[in-house]
Design a protein around this motif. Structure first.
Motif, PDB file in Angstrom:
ATOM      1  N   GLN A   4       0.833  -1.204   0.000  1.00 42.00           N
ATOM      2  CA  GLN A   4       0.000   0.000   0.000  1.00 42.00           C
ATOM      3  C   GLN A   4       0.870   1.256   0.000  1.00 42.00           C
ATOM      4  O   GLN A   4       1.775   1.402   0.817  1.00 42.00           O
ATOM      5  CB  GLN A   4      -0.915  -0.002   1.216  1.00 42.00           C
ATOM      6  CG  GLN A   4      -1.855  -1.199   1.262  1.00 42.00           C
ATOM      7  CD  GLN A   4      -2.807  -1.228   0.089  1.00 42.00           C
ATOM      8  OE1 GLN A   4      -3.649  -0.351  -0.073  1.00 42.00           O
ATOM      9  NE2 GLN A   4      -2.670  -2.240  -0.754  1.00 42.00           N
ATOM     10  N   GLN A   5       0.567   2.150  -0.930  1.00 38.36           N
ATOM     11  CA  GLN A   5       1.313   3.396  -1.064  1.00 38.36           C
ATOM     12  C   GLN A   5       0.415   4.559  -0.653  1.00 38.36           C
ATOM     13  O   GLN A   5      -0.110   5.289  -1.475  1.00 38.36           O
ATOM     14  CB  GLN A   5       1.808   3.574  -2.501  1.00 38.36           C
ATOM     15  CG  GLN A   5       2.806   2.518  -2.945  1.00 38.36           C
ATOM     16  CD  GLN A   5       3.309   2.755  -4.353  1.00 38.36           C
ATOM     17  OE1 GLN A   5       2.917   3.713  -5.016  1.00 38.36           O
ATOM     18  NE2 GLN A   5       4.173   1.881  -4.831  1.00 38.36           N
ATOM     19  N   SER A   6       0.207   4.685   0.649  1.00 42.00           N
ATOM     20  CA  SER A   6      -0.586   5.792   1.175  1.00 42.00           C
ATOM     21  C   SER A   6       0.360   6.874   1.686  1.00 42.00           C
ATOM     22  O   SER A   6       1.537   6.606   1.953  1.00 42.00           O
ATOM     23  CB  SER A   6      -1.488   5.301   2.307  1.00 42.00           C
ATOM     24  OG  SER A   6      -0.725   4.635   3.289  1.00 42.00           O
ATOM     25  N   PRO A   7      -0.136   8.109   1.816  1.00 40.40           N
ATOM     26  CA  PRO A   7       0.739   9.168   2.333  1.00 40.40           C
ATOM     27  C   PRO A   7       1.304   8.809   3.700  1.00 40.40           C
ATOM     28  O   PRO A   7       0.635   8.182   4.521  1.00 40.40           O
ATOM     29  CB  PRO A   7      -0.204  10.379   2.414  1.00 40.40           C
ATOM     30  CG  PRO A   7      -1.300  10.085   1.452  1.00 40.40           C
ATOM     31  CD  PRO A   7      -1.475   8.599   1.469  1.00 40.40           C
ATOM     32  N   LYS A   8       2.539   9.184   3.945  1.00 44.97           N
ATOM     33  CA  LYS A   8       3.168   8.917   5.224  1.00 44.97           C
ATOM     34  C   LYS A   8       2.421   9.662   6.323  1.00 44.97           C
ATOM     35  O   LYS A   8       2.020  10.810   6.144  1.00 44.97           O
ATOM     36  CB  LYS A   8       4.624   9.372   5.194  1.00 44.97           C
ATOM     37  CG  LYS A   8       5.411   9.021   6.449  1.00 44.97           C
ATOM     38  CD  LYS A   8       6.860   9.469   6.325  1.00 44.97           C
ATOM     39  CE  LYS A   8       7.649   9.121   7.582  1.00 44.97           C
ATOM     40  NZ  LYS A   8       9.060   9.560   7.480  1.00 44.97           N
ATOM     41  N   PRO A   9       2.172   8.987   7.478  1.00 45.28           N
ATOM     42  CA  PRO A   9       1.468   9.675   8.565  1.00 45.28           C
ATOM     43  C   PRO A   9       2.176  10.971   8.936  1.00 45.28           C
ATOM     44  O   PRO A   9       3.402  11.032   9.034  1.00 45.28           O
ATOM     45  CB  PRO A   9       1.515   8.660   9.717  1.00 45.28           C
ATOM     46  CG  PRO A   9       1.680   7.335   9.050  1.00 45.28           C
ATOM     47  CD  PRO A   9       2.509   7.593   7.827  1.00 45.28           C
ATOM     48  N   ARG A  10       1.389  12.018   9.113  1.00 40.00           N
ATOM     49  CA  ARG A  10       1.960  13.330   9.392  1.00 40.00           C
ATOM     50  C   ARG A  10       2.654  13.342  10.755  1.00 40.00           C
ATOM     51  O   ARG A  10       2.119  12.832  11.746  1.00 40.00           O
ATOM     52  CB  ARG A  10       0.857  14.392   9.347  1.00 40.00           C
ATOM     53  CG  ARG A  10       1.369  15.819   9.519  1.00 40.00           C
ATOM     54  CD  ARG A  10       0.254  16.794   9.269  1.00 40.00           C
ATOM     55  NE  ARG A  10      -0.077  16.852   7.852  1.00 40.00           N
ATOM     56  CZ  ARG A  10       0.499  17.703   6.996  1.00 40.00           C
ATOM     57  NH1 ARG A  10       1.435  18.530   7.417  1.00 40.00           N
ATOM     58  NH2 ARG A  10       0.129  17.708   5.731  1.00 40.00           N
ATOM     59  N   ALA A  11       3.835  13.899  10.797  1.00 40.35           N
ATOM     60  CA  ALA A  11       4.582  14.010  12.052  1.00 40.35           C
ATOM     61  C   ALA A  11       3.986  15.122  12.908  1.00 40.35           C
ATOM     62  O   ALA A  11       3.367  16.067  12.399  1.00 40.35           O
ATOM     63  CB  ALA A  11       6.052  14.295  11.773  1.00 40.35           C
ATOM     64  N   TYR A  12       4.170  15.004  14.227  1.00 42.50           N
ATOM     65  CA  TYR A  12       3.685  16.042  15.139  1.00 42.50           C
ATOM     66  C   TYR A  12       4.850  16.922  15.566  1.00 42.50           C
ATOM     67  O   TYR A  12       5.903  16.440  15.981  1.00 42.50           O
ATOM     68  CB  TYR A  12       3.033  15.410  16.368  1.00 42.50           C
ATOM     69  CG  TYR A  12       2.710  16.421  17.444  1.00 42.50           C
ATOM     70  CD1 TYR A  12       1.744  17.407  17.221  1.00 42.50           C
ATOM     71  CD2 TYR A  12       3.385  16.403  18.666  1.00 42.50           C
ATOM     72  CE1 TYR A  12       1.455  18.340  18.202  1.00 42.50           C
ATOM     73  CE2 TYR A  12       3.099  17.329  19.648  1.00 42.50           C
ATOM     74  CZ  TYR A  12       2.134  18.306  19.411  1.00 42.50           C
ATOM     75  OH  TYR A  12       1.856  19.241  20.375  1.00 42.50           O
ATOM     76  N   HIS A  13       4.635  18.236  15.466  1.00 46.95           N
ATOM     77  CA  HIS A  13       5.662  19.202  15.867  1.00 46.95           C
ATOM     78  C   HIS A  13       5.110  20.029  17.019  1.00 46.95           C
ATOM     79  O   HIS A  13       4.121  20.761  16.854  1.00 46.95           O
ATOM     80  CB  HIS A  13       6.044  20.119  14.700  1.00 46.95           C
ATOM     81  CG  HIS A  13       6.534  19.365  13.500  1.00 46.95           C
ATOM     82  ND1 HIS A  13       7.778  18.782  13.436  1.00 46.95           N
ATOM     83  CD2 HIS A  13       5.919  19.084  12.311  1.00 46.95           C
ATOM     84  CE1 HIS A  13       7.932  18.190  12.256  1.00 46.95           C
ATOM     85  NE2 HIS A  13       6.811  18.351  11.562  1.00 46.95           N
ATOM     86  N   ALA A  14       5.723  19.892  18.172  1.00 46.41           N
ATOM     87  CA  ALA A  14       5.247  20.626  19.346  1.00 46.41           C
ATOM     88  C   ALA A  14       5.383  22.125  19.110  1.00 46.41           C
ATOM     89  O   ALA A  14       6.439  22.604  18.654  1.00 46.41           O
ATOM     90  CB  ALA A  14       6.044  20.213  20.580  1.00 46.41           C
ATOM     91  N   PRO A  15       4.345  22.920  19.407  1.00 41.17           N
ATOM     92  CA  PRO A  15       4.421  24.373  19.186  1.00 41.17           C
ATOM     93  C   PRO A  15       5.339  25.033  20.208  1.00 41.17           C
ATOM     94  O   PRO A  15       5.535  24.526  21.318  1.00 41.17           O
ATOM     95  CB  PRO A  15       2.964  24.813  19.387  1.00 41.17           C
ATOM     96  CG  PRO A  15       2.379  23.788  20.300  1.00 41.17           C
ATOM     97  CD  PRO A  15       3.058  22.492  19.954  1.00 41.17           C
ATOM     98  N   ASP A  16       5.904  26.189  19.827  1.00 40.78           N
ATOM     99  CA  ASP A  16       6.753  26.909  20.777  1.00 40.78           C
ATOM    100  C   ASP A  16       5.866  27.664  21.773  1.00 40.78           C
ATOM    101  O   ASP A  16       4.655  27.780  21.606  1.00 40.78           O
ATOM    102  CB  ASP A  16       7.697  27.868  20.046  1.00 40.78           C
ATOM    103  CG  ASP A  16       6.935  28.850  19.151  1.00 40.78           C
ATOM    104  OD1 ASP A  16       5.929  29.416  19.621  1.00 40.78           O
ATOM    105  OD2 ASP A  16       7.351  29.023  17.976  1.00 40.78           O
TER     106      ASP A  16
END
Length: 719
Positions: free
Chosen positions: A294-306
């Motif tokens: 399966q070629q689905s989009p890579k799960p989005r990474a989480y970036h902690a806000p400043d």
């Protein structure tokens, strides 16, 4: 010591270890040698299609390893020495016999113990090939199997068709006298389980071996056949002019070879009965695993806000939620409808479908996207799944736990631990609506799909078909209220070769299904369906639907259905009531005179200990006015492929019902993403009903509330 004992002792001496052995199909479609079965099983989920051909018989089989311990086979046998009918105007083809086989594994092989299985052939057909067997198989390595290969020895005892040689006395005669005699003819109209005949009558021992050569694709078989082929004719043959024995056996020994061209394709050639060549070809597919990466989009990474991050307000908040909606649609296939804010909680209403069959994957991917946009003061995210305007399920995510898990602050904790699923909640008036998707109603949608209609086992030909393309137009007046029109355009069919629209069997039942071929014969463009339906969530656990119009190809009318389904419950039940009238096959909108009330009370059971099994029992009135019950069973493999079987028994006697005695069939539902690199919830279904009769027939309703509420306890998709 006998010769067989000496051989067995020598093989045990040569045995060094057990090795994996590829299982191959017999001429009957199940795992075996040539004519004789073995105790072997294929890996669970293996589907095999087998074609075997010689001068007397041609067999076409479908075999499925349902469980590690259960093998099932459906088969058609072309009996070339018998005619279907002596009337060439009605049928000029040879006789076709259908049968179903089952094999159960009783013991699994160990170093010292053989594999043991119990089996039935043609257990619900005409009885021509009916037989039972108890068989054992043991494998032996010949020294270093890489140099010498290995040997699989099989021995068993057969009854019925597998025991016409009658080389031993039936040991069960010592248990009860009824096992000493076997009925030679089929009772009634066929299709019944002749339980009284099982393991009765004369018996025969059969033996065989499968030598897997050091050249891995090649194996060689030898077997001693328990059948002498002296009783091949029906007691009342259709063609009485045939006086010579149709099948002769000059030798009890069959020998042959099979060659695995690839992992999924095997060719076989054998010399049987001392006078006959047999050709065999088998194609396999693995239903337990998805062969397509399966070629689905890579799960989005989480970036902690400043720390300087300020929550969006006003127009910026609306813009961020619009970005959220776009990302959900593009990356997960989730359609966001509305977002509500209530203190420290965000409630997000979305359509209950996406590109992913796994509900857990859908929620986790969606929450990854949301976590990058939502303010830090939000402590929980509520994802409310909505299907046709009905709230079905709510998944509540602990926002802080989810973020900490993504950042690696929760050692080895899965994301699923941060999600709690519960019964669906509707929109609350106390909350603040932050965003709503602009949905213009009425809206419309166009879909075009191919359709294959088929009829197997007809008198004129074994297989009738119609391939069409079906455009459909759907108008959505509201999320709950739909109008749908579906038409059919013929591409190719062979129903013009059908001579009689109704077979000669006289039935007291209304012709609700046996005239089906009239609907396929002359119309190149036809109206498949034209109806309106309305769905609603009645209370927390009750759902309802109403529908009216041309509901299926053969019936029009009105109906209502309700469903009670608690969240995550093993049980559900529903009721449907319908008043329908038969459609005319001669015009798109015409109706015939036949009218009937039909409906059922249906119970659903999906045991939590075995979540891949689903049982359905529908009790009520069928289309022909007969009353009874239909039992259905579905099994889902790890790939998402579903295999099902059903049987309906009503107050119609087997004589009134006609050939087959009662309605039964099997079907398979295959996810589209098994053939695509992209994930999908769409499915394709193929069904097989060996005999189409009028008893035990159900209406093709345009609404399945159980399917619409699948997210409450996922079966057709995944948890």
């Amino acid at each position: 010591m006998s010769g067989l004992s000496k051989i067995a002792l020598a093989l045990i001496t040569l045995s060094a270890s057990l090795t994996a052995h590829a299982q191959r199909q017999s001429d009957y479609g199940g795992v075996g040698l040539m004519q004789m079965p073995t105790a072997r099983m294929q890996p669970q989920g293996t589907l095999s299609l087998t074609y075997a051909d010689n001068d007397a018989f041609r067999r076409m089989s479908v075999n499925l390893q349902v469980f590690p311990w259960l093998e099932a086979t459906a088969r058609y046998t072309d009996i070339r020495y018998e005619k279907y009918s002596l009337d060439p105007n009605f049928s000029s083809q040879s006789l076709k016999d259908k049968g179903v086989d089952l094999k159960l594994r009783l013991l699994q092989e160990t170093q010292w113990r053989p594999e043991v299985a119990l089996g039935w052939r043609d257990m619900g057909g005409t009885g021509l090939f009916a037989g039972e067997y108890l068989v054992a198989s043991k494998q032996f390595a010949l020294g270093d199997h890489n140099n010498w290969g290995h040997l699989d020895i099989t021995g068993g005892i057969g009854w019925g068709y597998l025991a016409q040689r009658g080389n031993i006395n039936n040991p069960l005669c010592h248990v009860a006298d009824r096992f000493c005699q076997r009925t030679d003819t089929t009772k009634g109209t066929g299709g019944q389980f002749e339980i009284d005949d099982w393991f009765s009558g004369q018996t025969a021992v059969f033996v065989g071996m499968d030598y897997q050569t050091p050249h891995a694709p090649l194996s060689i078989q030898l077997e001693y056949d328990g059948n002498d082929y002296k009783n091949e004719r029906f007691k009342n043959p259709i063609d009485s002019t045939l006086t010579e024995p149709p099948v002769k056996a000059d030798s009890p020994w069959n020998w042959g070879a099979k060659y695995a061209v690839s992992e999924n394709l095997t060719l076989g050639l054998s010399y049987q009965r001392g006078n006959t060549l047999m050709f065999n070809i088998s194609v396999k597919a693995d239903l337990s695993h998805n062969p397509m990466p399966q070629q689905s989009p890579k799960p989005r990474a989480y970036h902690a806000p400043d720390n300087n991050h300020q929550p969006a307000t006003g127009t910026n908040k609306v813009n961020e939620l619009s970005v959220l909606s776009e990302r959900l649609q593009n990356e997960v296939g989730v359609e966001l409808n509305a977002v509500q804010h209530n203190q420290h909680r965000l409630t997000l209403f979305h359509n209950d479908h996406s590109d992913f069959r796994s509900h857990q994957a859908r929620i986790e991917r969606s929450t990854r996207i949301l976590a990058n946009i939502a303010p830090n003061d939000i402590k929980s995210y509520e994802w409310v799944s909505v299907n046709h305007g009905m709230a079905v399920r709510t998944d509540t995510v602990n926002a802080d736990e989810f973020k900490a898990t993504l950042l690696g602050e929760r050692f080895n904790q899965p994301l699923s631990r941060t999600v709690k699923s519960h019964s669906s909640s509707d929109a609350t008036e106390q909350g603040e609506w932050l965003w709503r998707k602009k949905q213009a109603f009425p809206s419309w949608d166009v879909d075009v799909a191919p359709r294959l209609k088929q009829s197997i086992g007809s008198a004129e030909k074994l297989y009738f078909y119609q391939l069409s393309v079906n455009p459909a137009l759907t108008f959505n007046l509201t999320p709950r209220w739909q109008f749908k029109s579906e038409w059919g355009i013929n591409i190719v069919n062979n129903y013009d070769e059908f001579n009689y629209f109704v077979d000669a069997y006289e039935s007291d039942l209304p012709r609700v299904r046996t005239e089906v071929r009239k609907y396929y014969d002359e119309q190149d463009i036809w109206m498949e369906r034209l109806y309106s339906r309305y769905t609603a969530k009645l209370t927390q656990n009750w759902y309802g639907a109403a529908y009216a119009g041309y509901l299926e190809r053969m019936f029009a009318g009105v109906g209502v259905s309700i469903l009670n389904r608690d969240f995550a419950s093993d049980f559900a039940w529903g009721v449907d009531i319908n008043r329908v009238q038969q459609r005319s096959p001669d015009s798109a909108f015409g109706l015939a005179d036949y009218r009937v009330w039909t409906g059922h009370i249906t119970g659903y059971y999906q045991p939590s200990r075995f979540p891949n099994e689903l049982f359905k029992l529908a009790v009520g009135r069928f289309l022909a006015g007969d009353e009874g019950a239909q039992l259905s069973y579905e099994h889902k493999f790890d790939s998402g492929t579903i295999v099902g079987a059903y049987a309906a028994v009503t107050n119609v006697s087997s004589q009134e019902y006609g050939e087959g005695s009662f309605t039964k069939g099997v079907y398979i539902s295959i996810p589209f993403d098994l053939f695509s690199v992209k994930p999908s919830q769409s499915r394709a279904a193929v069904s097989w009903q060996p005999i189409t009769r009028d008893g035990g027939q159900m209406l093709g309703r345009p609404v399945s509330l159980y399917g619409m509420t699948d997210s409450r306890n996922p079966f057709y998709n995944e948890q």
